[in-house]
Design an enzyme around this catalytic site. Structure first.
Site, mmCIF file in Angstrom:
data_model
loop_
_atom_site.group_PDB
_atom_site.id
_atom_site.type_symbol
_atom_site.label_atom_id
_atom_site.label_comp_id
_atom_site.label_asym_id
_atom_site.label_seq_id
_atom_site.Cartn_x
_atom_site.Cartn_y
_atom_site.Cartn_z
ATOM 1 N N ARG A 1 -15.285 -60.828 4.756
ATOM 2 C CA ARG A 1 -16.066 -60.093 4.145
ATOM 3 C C ARG A 1 -15.916 -59.875 2.630
ATOM 4 N NH1 ARG A 1 -14.362 -57.228 9.023
ATOM 5 N NH2 ARG A 1 -16.100 -56.801 10.305
ATOM 6 N N LYS B 1 -25.949 -65.317 -7.450
ATOM 7 C CA LYS B 1 -26.975 -65.738 -6.456
ATOM 8 C C LYS B 1 -26.093 -66.747 -5.762
ATOM 9 C CE LYS B 1 -31.792 -64.756 -7.595
ATOM 10 N NZ LYS B 1 -33.119 -65.155 -7.832
ATOM 11 N N GLU C 1 -34.238 -75.733 -17.141
ATOM 12 C CA GLU C 1 -33.842 -74.032 -17.065
ATOM 13 C C GLU C 1 -33.727 -73.671 -18.402
ATOM 14 O OE1 GLU C 1 -34.021 -72.303 -14.477
ATOM 15 O OE2 GLU C 1 -33.693 -73.742 -12.823
ATOM 16 N N LYS D 1 -29.648 -65.174 -19.735
ATOM 17 C CA LYS D 1 -29.576 -64.651 -18.295
ATOM 18 C C LYS D 1 -28.664 -63.505 -17.989
ATOM 19 C CE LYS D 1 -29.276 -66.526 -13.531
ATOM 20 N NZ LYS D 1 -29.079 -67.731 -12.705
ATOM 21 N N GLU E 1 -32.242 -58.339 -8.265
ATOM 22 C CA GLU E 1 -33.533 -58.730 -8.325
ATOM 23 C C GLU E 1 -34.838 -57.946 -7.637
ATOM 24 O OE1 GLU E 1 -35.928 -62.831 -6.967
ATOM 25 O OE2 GLU E 1 -34.044 -63.154 -7.956
ATOM 26 N N ARG F 1 -35.378 -59.118 -12.834
ATOM 27 C CA ARG F 1 -34.737 -60.489 -12.808
ATOM 28 C C ARG F 1 -35.626 -61.532 -12.214
ATOM 29 N NH1 ARG F 1 -28.808 -61.623 -10.163
ATOM 30 N NH2 ARG F 1 -28.703 -63.904 -10.191
ATOM 31 N N ASN G 1 -37.576 -66.654 -12.141
ATOM 32 C CA ASN G 1 -38.157 -67.737 -11.467
ATOM 33 C C ASN G 1 -39.180 -68.281 -11.898
ATOM 34 O OD1 ASN G 1 -36.334 -67.594 -9.191
ATOM 35 N ND2 ASN G 1 -37.153 -65.356 -8.822
ATOM 36 N N HIS H 1 -40.547 -71.545 -10.223
ATOM 37 C CA HIS H 1 -39.947 -71.695 -9.152
ATOM 38 C C HIS H 1 -40.856 -71.632 -7.953
ATOM 39 C CE1 HIS H 1 -36.440 -71.499 -11.757
ATOM 40 N NE2 HIS H 1 -35.564 -71.792 -11.000
ATOM 41 N N HIS I 1 -40.416 -74.788 -5.926
ATOM 42 C CA HIS I 1 -39.584 -74.383 -4.545
ATOM 43 C C HIS I 1 -40.602 -75.174 -3.476
ATOM 44 C CE1 HIS I 1 -36.470 -71.060 -5.398
ATOM 45 N NE2 HIS I 1 -36.254 -72.006 -5.934
ATOM 46 N N HIS J 1 -33.954 -80.125 -8.248
ATOM 47 C CA HIS J 1 -34.385 -78.688 -8.444
ATOM 48 C C HIS J 1 -35.072 -78.675 -9.853
ATOM 49 C CE1 HIS J 1 -34.472 -74.572 -8.393
ATOM 50 N NE2 HIS J 1 -33.882 -74.393 -9.453
#
Length: 555
Positions: free
Chosen positions: A314, A336, A378, A420, A430, A434, A438, A441, A445, A458
């Site tokens: 956990r 993330k 990026e 960032k 997000e 935030r 993206n 993206h 993606h 990527h």
């Protein structure tokens, strides 16, 4: 408001042997009335004019440290006086911190509402862009004591004036915080410190980012980041031969016992079976909650190790040690973590912040050219969505970046991490802001999923996705043609593809519908309105189809 301007200002004035002046106190002295009473009798507009008159007068004086009211920046003339007549230091505090300090203060007329938190959030939205406009320096007030704040200011003042520094007294070393919108642009002649220290300000979950050369060999730095007695390094078959033994040696020199997990390389390996391999080793070695997981590699390793750390027992501590440009400027910062699913990228994961980020820039010397270009995507993204002067700087220095000029790369990493970190500070999970990170993206993606993970890197997919997003922004009237063309030209100069693969319109739409940003079944895009200002929106399908047709057509 409530950031400690008066307390820090007085202490700073003593250090500099200057006179301290508080503009609110000056207003009260001139009027013979308290600030709350002026607000009550005359209203905020009248108070702001009195404040502007005081700012005008005080900024003409020499030899003072001036603490202004939090709303002084609302007056355009005051902003100009502050910016041109002195050195402006923004003491930045989170809404939570301000609320703790001011929640029961009846001398704050703007907070005498039923919901002070909401009011503070509204004030932050209104004022923070103005603070960024005027600030020459930004200092995070989430420091342990006033002396450390003052020492941070003194160090930055010395750096601005070209001095080598001051005695630190008994203050602890400190780290400066980012200034999101008003960077000091880095001309070709600007010197970049050998080691750069930043902070991601998330209250109790705050953590440092350290950027510099040979940090893998820094025993003290590694020891500070790894709190417990055991360290588990997660890396891959490409990075392990290059840097695993160095990191293990440093950890052992710091008195840590070390275990290792070496995974296959590639985006396609960001999968459930490989996540299980991490758990298998941790369980087999009887790792407990005091074991620190270290992610040594690029974005894939960082995402997987972070997700493993978030879920093993956990939650156990983990440290990001990114070795690619893309991971140093983006994926290692912000917490993330995820693995991929056949139906969508990064759809299974968690928000889980690291204990520290250690970016050793010497690892970029072994980075393949294609991976370097992927990282630059990026970097370009950060300039395009938030910081036009940074975008300008990237355009002017893209050759130096492609040639791996150490100073240019260090500045690009620093500025990207600053941007960032500031976005993450404002929206960790997000829920709104935030999502602007993206940009490119949604298209990117879809490219990765449509072609199969690993066919395009990527960063290559994001670079092409930014070209498509800029085209869609222009098509909808948000972005001028010149800016659209600048984005495309810069992506091309970075060695990234600018023509998207032809997946077929129906397949494109199907892939973009599986996106974490979507709401109510509608595809949400990050667009530019204009360059440097992101917009989260849905779009008419006919405009989207036109962009898909144009951007997949070979040049």
């Amino acid at each position: 408001m409530g950031s400690g301007k008066t307390t820090v200002g007085r202490a700073l004035a003593r250090k500099l042997d200057l006179r301290f002046v508080d503009s609110d106190h000056e207003i009260e002295a001139r009027t013979g009335a308290t600030i709350p009473l002026i607000f009550e009798i005359e209203g905020e507009e009248s108070f702001r004019q009195r404040e502007a008159d005081v700012i005008r007068d005080l900024t003409q004086q020499d030899g003072i440290v001036l603490a202004t009211g939090g709303g002084a920046v609302l007056n355009a003339a005051s902003r100009e006086f502050l910016k041109t007549r002195g050195t402006v230091i923004w003491l930045r505090a989170s809404v939570n911190s301000i609320l703790q300090r001011t929640g029961h203060d009846r001398n704050r007329p703007l907070l005498q509402t039923a919901d002070p938190r909401k009011r503070l959030e509204e004030l932050a939205v209104q004022r923070e862009p103005l603070y960024r406009e005027v600030a020459h320096m930004t200092v995070d007030t989430g420091r342990p004591n006033v002396q450390s704040l003052v020492q941070s200011i003194l160090q930055q003042l010395d750096a601005r004036e070209g001095r080598t520094g001051r005695p630190c007294d008994d203050a602890a070393p400190t780290q400066s915080s980012p200034n999101l919108m008003n960077p000091a642009a880095a001309p070709e002649s600007q010197a970049v410190p050998a080691t750069i220290a930043l902070t991601v300000d998330l209250g109790e979950r705050s953590y440092p980012i350290t950027i510099g050369q040979s940090l893998l060999d820094d025993v003290a730095g590694i020891e500070a980041a790894v709190k417990g007695p055991r360290a588990a390094i997660v890396t891959n078959t490409v990075v392990a031969p290059l840097y695993l033994e160095r990191l293990k040696s440093t950890l052992k020199a710091a008195g840590k016992s070390v275990i290792e997990v070496i995974l296959p390389d590639g985006e396609e390996e960001k999968s459930w079976p490989n996540l299980m391999r991490i758990y298998d080793v941790l369980l087999g070695e009887k790792c407990d909650r005091k074991t620190t997981l270290l992610a040594l590699g690029g974005g894939v390793i960082g995402d997987m190790a972070g997700f493993a750390a978030a879920t093993y027992m956990r939650g156990i501590p983990f440290v990001q040690i990114p070795t690619t440009l893309l991971s140093q400027v983006d994926s290692s910062v912000g917490g993330k973590t995820a693995i991929n699913h056949a139906l969508g990228k990064n759809m299974i994961g968690a928000f889980y912040q690291p204990q520290a980020v250690i970016a050793d820039t010497t690892t970029l010397n072994t980075l393949p050219a294609r991976e370097l270009s992927a990282g630059l995507a990026e970097v370009i993204k950060h300039g395009a969505i938030i910081d036009v002067p940074f975008f300008d700087w990237i355009e002017a220095n893209i050759g130096r970046l492609m040639e791996r000029d150490p100073e240019a790369l260090a500045y690009a990493i620093k500025r990207s991490c600053e941007i960032k970190a500031e976005v993450v500070r404002q929206d960790e999970r997000e829920s709104g802001l935030r999502a602007v990170l993206n940009f490119g993206h949604t298209f990117g993606h879809a490219i990765e999923s449509g072609l199969g993970y690993g066919n395009w890197l990527h960063g290559e997919a994001v670079g092409c996705g930014m070209v498509m997003a800029a085209d869609l922004s222009h098509r909808l009237g948000y972005l001028d043609a010149g800016s659209r063309d600048r984005v495309k030209a810069l992506v091309r100069k970075a060695g990234l593809p600018v023509t998207a693969p032809d997946l077929g319109e129906s397949r494109w739409l199907e892939l973009m519908e599986v996106d974490k940003k979507n709401e109510g079944g509608e595809i949400r895009f990050i667009l530019l309105k204009p360059l440097g200002t992101p917009l989260i929106t849905t779009v008419p399908q006919e405009a989207l189809i036109a962009t898909l047709r144009d951007c997949t057509r070979p040049e």
